[in-house]
Write an enzyme that holds these catalytic residues in place. Structure first.
Site, PDB file in Angstrom:
ATOM      1  N   HIS A  71       7.982   4.790  34.936  1.00 64.07           N
ATOM      2  CA  HIS A  71       9.204   4.513  34.170  1.00 64.07           C
ATOM      3  C   HIS A  71       8.931   3.355  33.216  1.00 64.07           C
ATOM      4  CE1 HIS A  71      12.357   6.358  37.099  1.00 64.07           C
ATOM      5  NE2 HIS A  71      11.236   7.064  37.099  1.00 64.07           N
ATOM      6  N   GLU A  73      10.563   0.665  32.575  1.00 65.07           N
ATOM      7  CA  GLU A  73      10.762  -0.657  33.169  1.00 65.07           C
ATOM      8  C   GLU A  73       9.558  -1.087  33.999  1.00 65.07           C
ATOM      9  OE1 GLU A  73      12.811   2.019  33.206  1.00 65.07           O
ATOM     10  OE2 GLU A  73      14.808   1.423  33.864  1.00 65.07           O
ATOM     11  N   CYS A 101      17.261   2.831  37.272  1.00 62.68           N
ATOM     12  CA  CYS A 101      17.435   3.572  38.519  1.00 62.68           C
ATOM     13  C   CYS A 101      17.195   2.630  39.710  1.00 62.68           C
ATOM     14  CB  CYS A 101      16.460   4.744  38.565  1.00 62.68           C
ATOM     15  SG  CYS A 101      14.719   4.236  38.736  1.00 62.68           S
ATOM     16  N   CYS A 104      13.618   1.064  39.702  1.00 62.52           N
ATOM     17  CA  CYS A 104      13.444   0.042  38.669  1.00 62.52           C
ATOM     18  C   CYS A 104      14.290  -1.194  38.949  1.00 62.52           C
ATOM     19  CB  CYS A 104      13.740   0.633  37.297  1.00 62.52           C
ATOM     20  SG  CYS A 104      12.537   1.909  36.835  1.00 62.52           S
TER      21      CYS A 104
END
Length: 167
Positions: A71, A73, A101, A104
């Site tokens: 991801h 992040e 999410c 993260c």
């Protein structure tokens, strides 16, 4: 910059006086998101800022790396930690185009990032304000100052364009 005390939810909307600064860095995160879409990843981007300078940036790379943890992040946090030479990203601000999410949000806490700025809420997986409030759970030893809604319409438009093309 202040960090919220455990058990105290701090969430500022985009009306705060620093909005223009937040808008500038969010545009850089949006640029990272557009790069992610170029390799068929969901267009989410992130940048880490320290002392007014971007020290890391990334877009989603789950498809590119074939990794569920790639991801934006996570990649930006890892890059920032390498540049800072520490897993503690104290005095930084993380800008993300979409609400993080659970994974993260956990990484944000683990990195001790004091301030998160995000664009669009995520109704299906948002773990900062929407479905969960991981970043400000009073049972944890660190809470994050959260600013939401910065260039949210731009983030949503980018996602809608991406998913329209895929259908």
């Amino acid at each position: 910059m202040t960090t919220a005390e455990p058990g105290t939810s701090v969430n500022r909307q985009m009306t705060e006086p620093h909005f223009l600064k937040h808008e500038y860095f969010m545009r850089l995160a949006l640029r990272e998101a557009k790069r992610a879409a170029e390799h068929d990843d969901v267009p989410i981007g992130a940048v880490v800022v320290l002392g007014g300078e971007v020290i890391a940036g990334a877009g989603n790379e789950r498809e590119l790396r074939r990794s569920p943890t790639a991801h934006a992040e996570i990649l930006a946090i890892e890059e920032a930690a390498a540049r800072m030479g520490s897993w503690r990203l104290l005095d930084t601000v993380l800008y993300v185009t979409v609400e993080p999410c659970v994974m993260c949000a956990g990484a944000i806490l683990q990195a001790r990032i004091p301030h998160l700025v995000y664009g669009a809420p995520d109704e299906k997986a948002g773990a900062v304000d929407t479905l969960y409030t991981v970043c400000n759970d009073p049972r944890l030893n660190h809470c994050v100052e959260v600013t939401s809604g910065v260039l949210a319409d731009d983030s949503v438009a980018l996602l809608q364009k991406f998913f329209r093309k895929r259908r």
